[in-house]
Design a protein around this motif. Structure first.
Motif, PDB file in Angstrom:
ATOM      1  N   SER A 147       0.569  -1.090  -0.032  1.00 13.13           N
ATOM      2  CA  SER A 147      -0.054  -0.012   0.058  1.00 13.13           C
ATOM      3  C   SER A 147       0.683   1.332   0.091  1.00 13.13           C
ATOM      4  O   SER A 147       0.661   2.139  -0.709  1.00 13.13           O
ATOM      5  CB  SER A 147      -0.853  -0.148   1.306  1.00 13.13           C
ATOM      6  N   LYS A 148       2.202   1.256   0.611  1.00 14.06           N
ATOM      7  CA  LYS A 148       3.030   2.280   0.638  1.00 14.06           C
ATOM      8  C   LYS A 148       3.464   2.458  -0.852  1.00 14.06           C
ATOM      9  O   LYS A 148       3.633   3.674  -1.108  1.00 14.06           O
ATOM     10  CB  LYS A 148       4.195   2.250   1.629  1.00 14.06           C
ATOM     11  N   LYS A 149       3.939   1.468  -1.498  1.00 12.61           N
ATOM     12  CA  LYS A 149       4.248   1.516  -2.630  1.00 12.61           C
ATOM     13  C   LYS A 149       3.163   2.190  -3.683  1.00 12.61           C
ATOM     14  O   LYS A 149       3.510   2.995  -4.623  1.00 12.61           O
ATOM     15  CB  LYS A 149       4.701   0.334  -3.444  1.00 12.61           C
ATOM     16  N   ALA A 150       1.938   1.783  -3.517  1.00 13.01           N
ATOM     17  CA  ALA A 150       0.961   2.098  -4.498  1.00 13.01           C
ATOM     18  C   ALA A 150       0.840   3.849  -3.741  1.00 13.01           C
ATOM     19  O   ALA A 150       0.530   4.399  -5.034  1.00 13.01           O
ATOM     20  CB  ALA A 150      -0.356   1.544  -4.133  1.00 13.01           C
ATOM     21  N   ALA A 151       0.952   4.084  -2.977  1.00 13.64           N
ATOM     22  CA  ALA A 151       0.606   5.582  -2.638  1.00 13.64           C
ATOM     23  C   ALA A 151       1.775   6.583  -3.100  1.00 13.64           C
ATOM     24  O   ALA A 151       1.357   7.763  -3.644  1.00 13.64           O
ATOM     25  CB  ALA A 151       0.730   5.773  -0.946  1.00 13.64           C
ATOM     26  N   LYS A 152       3.119   5.818  -3.177  1.00 11.03           N
ATOM     27  CA  LYS A 152       4.215   6.791  -3.739  1.00 11.03           C
ATOM     28  C   LYS A 152       4.177   6.679  -5.418  1.00 11.03           C
ATOM     29  O   LYS A 152       5.090   7.397  -6.093  1.00 11.03           O
ATOM     30  CB  LYS A 152       5.302   6.054  -3.279  1.00 11.03           C
ATOM     31  N   ALA A 153       3.238   5.709  -5.964  1.00 14.66           N
ATOM     32  CA  ALA A 153       3.426   5.745  -7.460  1.00 14.66           C
ATOM     33  C   ALA A 153       3.063   7.149  -8.120  1.00 14.66           C
ATOM     34  O   ALA A 153       1.993   7.775  -7.598  1.00 14.66           O
ATOM     35  CB  ALA A 153       2.278   4.686  -7.871  1.00 14.66           C
ATOM     36  N   LYS A 154       3.426   7.225  -9.239  1.00 13.19           N
ATOM     37  CA  LYS A 154       3.454   8.651  -9.782  1.00 13.19           C
ATOM     38  C   LYS A 154       2.074   8.506 -10.733  1.00 13.19           C
ATOM     39  O   LYS A 154       1.769   7.434 -11.334  1.00 13.19           O
ATOM     40  CB  LYS A 154       4.640   8.902 -10.828  1.00 13.19           C
ATOM     41  N   ILE A 155       1.153   9.596 -10.579  1.00 14.07           N
ATOM     42  CA  ILE A 155      -0.014   9.828 -11.283  1.00 14.07           C
ATOM     43  C   ILE A 155       0.334  10.777 -12.486  1.00 14.07           C
ATOM     44  O   ILE A 155       0.664  11.644 -11.974  1.00 14.07           O
ATOM     45  CB  ILE A 155      -1.082  10.117 -10.467  1.00 14.07           C
ATOM     46  N   ALA A 156       0.120  10.236 -13.573  1.00 12.48           N
ATOM     47  CA  ALA A 156       0.320  11.195 -14.765  1.00 12.48           C
ATOM     48  C   ALA A 156      -0.590  12.255 -14.709  1.00 12.48           C
ATOM     49  O   ALA A 156      -1.665  12.343 -14.643  1.00 12.48           O
ATOM     50  CB  ALA A 156       0.092  10.364 -16.036  1.00 12.48           C
ATOM     51  N   LYS A 157       0.077  13.481 -15.181  1.00  9.54           N
ATOM     52  CA  LYS A 157      -0.731  14.695 -14.842  1.00  9.54           C
ATOM     53  C   LYS A 157      -1.296  14.975 -16.538  1.00  9.54           C
ATOM     54  O   LYS A 157      -0.518  14.517 -17.552  1.00  9.54           O
ATOM     55  CB  LYS A 157       0.109  15.827 -14.676  1.00  9.54           C
ATOM     56  N   LEU A 158      -2.494  15.046 -16.443  1.00  9.85           N
ATOM     57  CA  LEU A 158      -3.163  15.300 -17.650  1.00  9.85           C
ATOM     58  C   LEU A 158      -2.939  16.708 -18.182  1.00  9.85           C
ATOM     59  O   LEU A 158      -2.973  17.658 -17.305  1.00  9.85           O
ATOM     60  CB  LEU A 158      -4.711  14.956 -17.547  1.00  9.85           C
ATOM     61  N   PRO A 159      -2.785  16.888 -19.634  1.00  6.38           N
ATOM     62  CA  PRO A 159      -2.459  18.217 -19.901  1.00  6.38           C
ATOM     63  C   PRO A 159      -3.715  19.025 -19.780  1.00  6.38           C
ATOM     64  O   PRO A 159      -5.092  18.537 -19.944  1.00  6.38           O
ATOM     65  CB  PRO A 159      -2.250  18.194 -21.467  1.00  6.38           C
ATOM     66  N   LYS A 160      -3.560  20.524 -20.019  1.00  6.90           N
ATOM     67  CA  LYS A 160      -4.683  21.536 -20.047  1.00  6.90           C
ATOM     68  C   LYS A 160      -5.325  21.453 -21.369  1.00  6.90           C
ATOM     69  O   LYS A 160      -4.612  20.843 -22.517  1.00  6.90           O
ATOM     70  CB  LYS A 160      -4.175  22.859 -19.937  1.00  6.90           C
ATOM     71  N   LYS A 161      -6.721  21.850 -21.715  1.00  5.70           N
ATOM     72  CA  LYS A 161      -7.301  21.903 -23.128  1.00  5.70           C
ATOM     73  C   LYS A 161      -6.732  22.841 -23.866  1.00  5.70           C
ATOM     74  O   LYS A 161      -6.645  22.707 -25.027  1.00  5.70           O
ATOM     75  CB  LYS A 161      -8.860  22.248 -22.684  1.00  5.70           C
ATOM     76  N   LYS A 162      -6.137  23.823 -23.243  1.00  3.76           N
ATOM     77  CA  LYS A 162      -5.579  25.101 -24.096  1.00  3.76           C
ATOM     78  C   LYS A 162      -4.309  25.484 -23.464  1.00  3.76           C
ATOM     79  O   LYS A 162      -4.306  25.641 -22.333  1.00  3.76           O
ATOM     80  CB  LYS A 162      -6.603  26.037 -24.191  1.00  3.76           C
ATOM     81  N   CYS A 163      -3.617  25.988 -24.309  1.00  2.00           N
ATOM     82  CA  CYS A 163      -2.280  26.611 -23.829  1.00  2.00           C
ATOM     83  C   CYS A 163      -2.549  28.001 -23.330  1.00  2.00           C
ATOM     84  O   CYS A 163      -3.168  28.876 -24.052  1.00  2.00           O
ATOM     85  CB  CYS A 163      -1.243  26.489 -25.124  1.00  2.00           C
ATOM     86  N   CYS A 164      -1.806  28.326 -22.209  1.00  2.00           N
ATOM     87  CA  CYS A 164      -2.160  29.676 -21.723  1.00  2.00           C
ATOM     88  C   CYS A 164      -1.182  30.773 -22.221  1.00  2.00           C
ATOM     89  O   CYS A 164      -1.343  32.110 -21.887  1.00  2.00           O
ATOM     90  CB  CYS A 164      -2.131  29.553 -20.010  1.00  2.00           C
ATOM     91  N   VAL A 165      -0.127  30.437 -23.012  1.00  2.00           N
ATOM     92  CA  VAL A 165       0.684  31.371 -23.675  1.00  2.00           C
ATOM     93  C   VAL A 165       1.718  32.266 -22.853  1.00  2.00           C
ATOM     94  O   VAL A 165       1.823  33.160 -23.190  1.00  2.00           O
ATOM     95  CB  VAL A 165      -0.393  32.245 -24.603  1.00  2.00           C
ATOM     96  N   LYS A 206      -2.883  24.149 -33.179  1.00  2.00           N
ATOM     97  CA  LYS A 206      -3.421  25.694 -32.937  1.00  2.00           C
ATOM     98  C   LYS A 206      -3.485  25.959 -31.287  1.00  2.00           C
ATOM     99  O   LYS A 206      -4.481  26.644 -30.996  1.00  2.00           O
ATOM    100  CB  LYS A 206      -4.737  26.018 -33.446  1.00  2.00           C
ATOM    101  N   ARG A 207      -2.477  25.571 -30.603  1.00  2.00           N
ATOM    102  CA  ARG A 207      -2.325  25.659 -29.156  1.00  2.00           C
ATOM    103  C   ARG A 207      -3.648  24.981 -28.573  1.00  2.00           C
ATOM    104  O   ARG A 207      -3.694  25.182 -27.112  1.00  2.00           O
ATOM    105  CB  ARG A 207      -2.298  27.159 -28.826  1.00  2.00           C
ATOM    106  N   LYS A 208      -4.334  23.907 -29.051  1.00  2.00           N
ATOM    107  CA  LYS A 208      -5.278  23.408 -28.325  1.00  2.00           C
ATOM    108  C   LYS A 208      -5.082  21.695 -28.350  1.00  2.00           C
ATOM    109  O   LYS A 208      -4.603  21.300 -29.255  1.00  2.00           O
ATOM    110  CB  LYS A 208      -6.681  23.796 -28.803  1.00  2.00           C
ATOM    111  N   LEU A 209      -5.335  21.285 -27.307  1.00  2.00           N
ATOM    112  CA  LEU A 209      -5.323  19.719 -27.084  1.00  2.00           C
ATOM    113  C   LEU A 209      -6.556  19.174 -28.045  1.00  2.00           C
ATOM    114  O   LEU A 209      -7.775  19.494 -27.730  1.00  2.00           O
ATOM    115  CB  LEU A 209      -5.475  19.254 -25.779  1.00  2.00           C
ATOM    116  N   VAL A 210      -6.288  18.316 -29.090  1.00  2.00           N
ATOM    117  CA  VAL A 210      -7.348  17.465 -29.747  1.00  2.00           C
ATOM    118  C   VAL A 210      -6.946  16.018 -29.734  1.00  2.00           C
ATOM    119  O   VAL A 210      -5.867  15.597 -29.558  1.00  2.00           O
ATOM    120  CB  VAL A 210      -7.555  17.981 -31.184  1.00  2.00           C
ATOM    121  N   LYS A 211      -8.189  15.401 -29.862  1.00  2.00           N
ATOM    122  CA  LYS A 211      -7.970  13.928 -29.788  1.00  2.00           C
ATOM    123  C   LYS A 211      -7.991  13.377 -31.304  1.00  2.00           C
ATOM    124  O   LYS A 211      -8.606  13.722 -31.853  1.00  2.00           O
ATOM    125  CB  LYS A 211      -9.279  13.155 -29.046  1.00  2.00           C
TER     126      LYS A 211
END
Length: 72
Positions: free
Chosen positions: A8-26, A52-57
């Motif tokens: 459980s300690k290892k699971a708590a220390k596991a890195k969670i990937a940060k999701l990108p923003k929808k749009k760049c703040c420039v 165009k500085r926006k996240l698209v799928k």
């Protein structure tokens, strides 16, 4: 029982990937979740790109049975 505590300690220390923003703040200094920075570093999640500085799928194209013609 000791295994569950260490697991459980290892699971708590596991890195969670940060999701990108929808749009760049420039901003002049790119923030940690900037889609442009993540694209450059290669940490953008699979199936996404930046246009165009926006996240698209990105849609995955199915393979077709037709073959391309050779240029003469």
């Amino acid at each position: 029982m000791g295994k569950t505590k260490s697991a459980s300690k290892k699971a708590a220390k596991a890195k969670i990937a940060k999701l990108p923003k929808k749009k760049c703040c420039v901003s002049s200094t790119k923030c940690g979740r900037c889609p442009l920075r993540m694209l450059k570093e290669g940490t953008l999640p699979p199936g996404y790109t930046v246009k165009k500085r926006k996240l698209v799928k990105v849609e995955v194209m199915a393979k077709s049975g037709k073959k391309g013609k050779k240029a003469a």
